[in-house]
Design a protein around this motif. Structure first.
Motif, short mmCIF file in Angstrom:
data_model
loop_
_atom_site.label_atom_id
_atom_site.label_comp_id
_atom_site.label_asym_id
_atom_site.label_seq_id
_atom_site.Cartn_x
_atom_site.Cartn_y
_atom_site.Cartn_z
N TYR A 215 58.41 66.50 15.70
CA TYR A 215 59.03 67.31 14.66
C TYR A 215 60.52 67.37 14.91
CZ TYR A 215 54.46 69.09 13.31
OH TYR A 215 53.18 69.20 12.86
N TYR A 216 61.31 67.01 13.91
CA TYR A 216 62.76 67.19 13.93
C TYR A 216 63.06 68.34 12.98
CZ TYR A 216 63.26 62.58 16.08
OH TYR A 216 63.19 61.51 16.91
N PHE A 217 63.90 69.29 13.41
CA PHE A 217 64.22 70.40 12.52
C PHE A 217 65.67 70.80 12.69
CE2 PHE A 217 62.19 71.85 16.33
CZ PHE A 217 63.01 72.85 16.80
N PHE A 218 66.20 71.34 11.62
CA PHE A 218 67.60 71.76 11.54
C PHE A 218 67.60 73.26 11.28
CE2 PHE A 218 71.83 72.15 9.80
CZ PHE A 218 72.54 71.24 10.55
N GLY A 219 67.88 74.03 12.33
CA GLY A 219 67.84 75.49 12.24
C GLY A 219 69.21 76.12 12.25
N ARG A 220 69.23 77.44 12.47
CA ARG A 220 70.50 78.18 12.47
C ARG A 220 71.44 77.73 13.57
NH1 ARG A 220 68.42 83.97 12.85
NH2 ARG A 220 66.51 82.86 13.23
N ARG A 221 70.90 77.49 14.76
CA ARG A 221 71.76 77.06 15.87
C ARG A 221 72.44 75.73 15.56
NH1 ARG A 221 68.07 78.26 21.17
NH2 ARG A 221 68.06 80.52 20.95
N GLU A 222 71.66 74.81 15.03
CA GLU A 222 72.22 73.50 14.68
C GLU A 222 73.23 73.64 13.55
OE1 GLU A 222 68.80 73.27 16.96
OE2 GLU A 222 68.81 74.04 14.92
N ALA A 223 72.98 74.54 12.63
CA ALA A 223 73.90 74.77 11.50
C ALA A 223 75.24 75.28 12.02
CB ALA A 223 73.30 75.75 10.51
N ARG A 224 75.21 76.23 12.95
CA ARG A 224 76.46 76.74 13.51
C ARG A 224 77.22 75.64 14.24
NH1 ARG A 224 73.95 81.00 16.65
NH2 ARG A 224 72.63 81.90 15.06
N ARG A 225 76.48 74.83 14.99
CA ARG A 225 77.10 73.77 15.78
C ARG A 225 77.73 72.69 14.89
NH1 ARG A 225 72.74 71.29 18.59
NH2 ARG A 225 72.36 73.38 19.35
N GLU A 226 77.10 72.38 13.76
CA GLU A 226 77.55 71.27 12.91
C GLU A 226 78.29 71.73 11.66
OE1 GLU A 226 77.34 68.31 13.98
OE2 GLU A 226 75.94 68.64 15.63
N ALA A 227 78.59 73.02 11.53
CA ALA A 227 79.20 73.55 10.31
C ALA A 227 80.51 72.86 9.96
CB ALA A 227 79.40 75.05 10.44
N ALA A 228 81.36 72.65 10.94
CA ALA A 228 82.66 72.03 10.66
C ALA A 228 82.50 70.59 10.17
CB ALA A 228 83.53 72.06 11.92
N ARG A 229 81.56 69.88 10.73
CA ARG A 229 81.37 68.47 10.39
C ARG A 229 80.68 68.29 9.03
NH1 ARG A 229 78.23 65.24 14.68
NH2 ARG A 229 79.83 66.22 15.91
N GLY B 199 66.45 74.81 7.89
CA GLY B 199 65.02 74.92 7.65
C GLY B 199 64.33 73.62 7.29
N ILE B 200 65.07 72.52 7.25
CA ILE B 200 64.47 71.22 6.92
C ILE B 200 63.70 70.71 8.15
CG2 ILE B 200 64.97 68.79 6.45
CD1 ILE B 200 65.25 70.53 4.02
N VAL B 201 62.48 70.22 7.92
CA VAL B 201 61.62 69.71 8.99
C VAL B 201 61.20 68.29 8.61
CG1 VAL B 201 59.48 70.03 10.27
CG2 VAL B 201 60.72 72.02 9.40
N VAL B 202 61.33 67.38 9.57
CA VAL B 202 60.89 65.99 9.37
C VAL B 202 59.80 65.72 10.40
CG1 VAL B 202 61.59 63.57 9.38
CG2 VAL B 202 63.22 65.32 8.65
N VAL B 203 58.63 65.28 9.94
CA VAL B 203 57.51 64.99 10.82
C VAL B 203 57.39 63.48 10.96
CG1 VAL B 203 55.04 65.28 11.23
CG2 VAL B 203 56.33 67.07 10.05
N VAL B 204 57.37 63.00 12.22
CA VAL B 204 57.32 61.57 12.50
C VAL B 204 56.11 61.27 13.38
CG1 VAL B 204 58.56 59.66 13.59
CG2 VAL B 204 59.83 61.45 12.40
N GLU B 205 55.32 60.29 12.98
CA GLU B 205 54.18 59.82 13.78
C GLU B 205 54.30 58.31 13.91
OE1 GLU B 205 50.43 60.93 12.17
OE2 GLU B 205 50.71 63.05 12.58
N ASP B 206 54.15 57.80 15.11
CA ASP B 206 54.20 56.36 15.38
C ASP B 206 55.46 55.71 14.81
OD1 ASP B 206 51.72 56.51 16.65
OD2 ASP B 206 50.67 56.24 14.75
#
Length: 75
Positions: free
Chosen positions: A15-29, A39-46
């Motif tokens: 599971y890859y997810f983009f939460g509040r912490r990541e939003a604060r870290r990447e806000a400028a970029r 809140g976006i979640v990407v599910v990857v299998e194989d």
């Protein structure tokens, strides 16, 4: 490979997810796009993307599912 966000292995998938912490870290970029990505979640299998969805509580949900699984297997 997904560049932004955090990853967690659960339920036999990655599971890859983009939460509040990541939003604060990447806000400028990422600028204004950051609010829409929270809140976006990407599910990857194989190595293939299975699904993409929005769930701002994904970490809590994954933790709960792990604890339920442990309780069942211990009984």
């Amino acid at each position: 490979m997904i560049t932004y966000g955090r990853r967690c292995y659960a339920r036999d998938a990655l599971y890859y997810f983009f939460g509040r912490r990541e939003a604060r870290r990447e806000a400028a970029r990422l600028g204004a796009m950051v609010e829409r990505l929270q809140g976006i979640v990407v599910v990857v299998e194989d190595g293939c993307v299975v699904t993409v969805y929005h769930n701002p509580r994904i970490l809590k949900d994954l933790r709960q599912s792990r604890s339920r699984y442990r309780e069942r297997s211990a009984a």
